[in-house]
Design an enzyme around this catalytic site. Structure first.
Site, short mmCIF file in Angstrom:
data_model
loop_
_atom_site.label_atom_id
_atom_site.label_comp_id
_atom_site.label_asym_id
_atom_site.label_seq_id
_atom_site.Cartn_x
_atom_site.Cartn_y
_atom_site.Cartn_z
N LYS A 134 5.98 -6.91 2.94
CA LYS A 134 4.71 -7.34 3.49
C LYS A 134 4.73 -8.84 3.67
O LYS A 134 5.36 -9.58 2.89
CB LYS A 134 3.57 -6.92 2.55
CG LYS A 134 2.16 -7.12 3.10
CD LYS A 134 1.14 -6.55 2.13
CE LYS A 134 -0.30 -6.75 2.61
NZ LYS A 134 -1.29 -6.17 1.66
N SER A 175 -4.58 -3.11 3.71
CA SER A 175 -4.02 -4.20 4.49
C SER A 175 -2.50 -4.14 4.67
O SER A 175 -1.93 -4.91 5.45
CB SER A 175 -4.38 -5.53 3.82
OG SER A 175 -3.78 -5.62 2.52
N SER A 197 -5.09 -0.97 -0.51
CA SER A 197 -4.27 -1.55 0.55
C SER A 197 -2.86 -0.98 0.64
O SER A 197 -2.15 -1.24 1.60
CB SER A 197 -4.20 -3.07 0.40
OG SER A 197 -5.44 -3.65 0.72
#
Length: 531
Positions: A116, A197, A221
């Protein structure tokens, strides 16, 4: 996981699958990828790839180049990868040399992994959390988890897109959108949300742009994006994986976690990520809570004789496809030998969240982000106030209301008012789960993870399911989602396993048993729309 080679510790069960899919020609070996390899990478597990590399049918360099070509081909439609690591092929070559000379260091040797965009790497990739404000930030060291991956022999393939600032900037940003990476698309239906996210991480895993990907979870997330992309997502117990070197929201909720196409791959990755980081005191508390060998967890009979509670309240009757898939999952749990207990509904803590959790998180965000920005070299805003000024000077059409709210706090984690908010939040969340587990003598709670993915920009339509993750996140407890089925129009649906603190291994075992019995996951078809 099959038979392990005693010298290397590698699984060999997937070798037959690799041989059945591809037999590479010398030309393909030179080029690093052909159609057969591309097809393999869409479906191959970490175990498959390890078996092929161990028997010299594939090299890490071939696998890495193959994933890079898949990114080149598919990412224009998906927008899941922000950048590839210019050193990835060199890392793969070093892994191949390590394997030839000394054997594999572990089950991630030579395996390409995407990170990420909020995880520090001390290389040429950069770390922005999706924000142009951090384009010139230059982290001085790898995040602790990145160092763990390198030590395990993994190839850092690149950075995956995310919701900007991990969805903690404003009220109106679409899930999976960032100023740096643009809008990520769901690979099953391209106009549908990838959730957030950790959007790019989940989409990349689902589409076979990497063997596995790493996300971070503050409140859903990891598990939401995993559920809507038919992947496995693990939110570990707080502290099992270090947060050191990760752009924060709050140290009382944040945790990195793996996203993969199978429970086995996610588990192997989690075992590689865990470790005691002197800079993250919570990791010392979590030390030793996972068994040393993940093979002891991955048991097809893990559910037999276990008591599994059903959390239906707030989730049942909302969506016919969710109800159908969940009812089928419940029947499967019974078939696997579990005693299924109705009425194990986790009580709503929304009042506590409104009164205590938001003030606590806002204070923590200001404190933790200020510390991260101040410690990160490069030309960029050095605190939250400067970050707000940056957005005021460089508007992009979206608000930053959460930044404004956080800046109004004192950011003091020693203040009595803050500590009262945090204690009320954590205690309420832990009681909500622990009381249900104790009352019904449960080994775990299961519930649908989310609704089918909404159209991009309409993510608030899924708000009724937000409570699925809040309890585990605020409690610091583990949460595992596994593919369970699909809606009538082909959108993935997940099944969540929830438990108390440090029951990660148990939940992973349950998810594995369910996965092996159902094999629910299907590869994505990249449909433009279902409307």
């Amino acid at each position: 996981m099959g038979t392990f080679n005693r010298r290397t510790g590698l699984a060999a069960a997937g070798l037959a699958a690799v041989v059945a899919v591809t037999s590479l020609s010398p030309a393909a070996a030179t080029a690093g990828c052909d159609a057969a390899l591309d097809g393999l990478l869409e479906r191959a597990t970490v175990v498959d790839l390890q078996a092929a590399m161990h028997t010299r049918r594939l090299s890490s360099e071939q696998v890495t180049r193959g994933y890079l070509l898949r990114i080149e081909r598919l990412n224009p439609r998906l927008n899941a990868v922000v950048r590839v690591n210019p050193d990835a092929v060199a890392m793969a070559r070093r892994s191949d040399a390590q394997r030839r000379a000394h054997g594999a260091r572990g089950p991630l040797e030579g395996i390409p992994v995407l990170l990420k965009e909020n995880m520090n790497t001390a290389d040429r990739q950069g770390t922005t959390a999706g924000a142009k404000a951090l384009l010139d930030a230059k982290p001085a060291a790898d995040a602790f988890l990145v160092a763990r991956l390198r030590a395990a022999g993994a190839v850092i393939l690149g950075k995956a897109n995310q919701s900007e600032w991990s969805n903690f900037r404003g009220s109106d940003l679409p899930d999976g959108w960032s100023a740096v990476g643009g809008q990520t698309h769901n690979p099953y239906v391209l106009d549908r949300s990838p959730a957030g996210s950790s959007s790019g991480s989940a989409v990349s895993a689902a589409a076979g742009l990497a063997a596995v990907a790493i996300g971070t979870d503050t409140d859903g997330s990891v598990v939401y994006p995993a559920a809507v992309t038919s992947t496995v997502g693990i939110r570990p117990t707080l502290g099992l994986v270090s947060r050191g070197g990760v752009v924060p929201i709050t140290g009382r909720h944040d945790t990195p976690g793996p996203i993969a196409r199978t429970v086995t791959d996610a588990a192997l990755t989690l075992w590689a990520l865990q470790g005691v980081d002197p800079a993250d005191p919570d990791t010392a508390t979590a030390a030793g809570t996972l068994p040393g060998d993940p093979r002891t967890v991955l048991n097809r009979d893990a559910l037999r004789g276990k008591r599994i509670g059903l959390w239906r309240e707030g989730h049942a009757g909302v969506d016919a496809d969710v109800d159908r898939v969940f009812d089928a999952a419940v029947r499967q749990l019974r078939d696997l030998g579990a005693t299924v207990v109705e009425g194990a509904d986790v009580p709503d803590i929304q009042d506590v969240a409104n009164e205590h959790m938001l003030p606590a998180v806002l204070t923590e965000f200001k404190h933790d982000l200020n510390a991260y920005l101040a410690a990160t070299p490069g030309t960029h805003p050095k605190n939250l106030r400067e970050l707000i000024d940056y957005y005021d000077r460089n508007p992009d059409g979206f608000d930053h209301v959460l930044f404004d709210m956080a800046d109004k706090t004192d950011g003091d984690l020693t203040a009595p008012a803050y500590r009262a908010h945090r204690e009320a939040t954590t205690s309420a969340a832990r009681r909500a789960i622990d009381d249900v587990l104790a009352r019904y003598r449960l080994d775990a709670i299961v519930t649908p993870t989310s609704l089918p993915a909404p159209v991009i920009g309409r993510e608030r339509d899924s708000a009724p399911f937000a409570k699925t993750t809040t309890h585990s996140a605020a409690a610091g407890y583990p949460h595992v989602t596994v593919p369970a089925g699909y809606s009538a129009n082909g959108l993935p649906l997940g099944l969540s396993f929830l438990g108390t603190r440090f029951t990660d291994a148990r939940l992973i075992g349950f998810a594995y048993a369910y996965e092996q019995a159902t094999h629910a996951r299907r590869t994505p078809h990249y449909l433009p729309t279902t409307r």
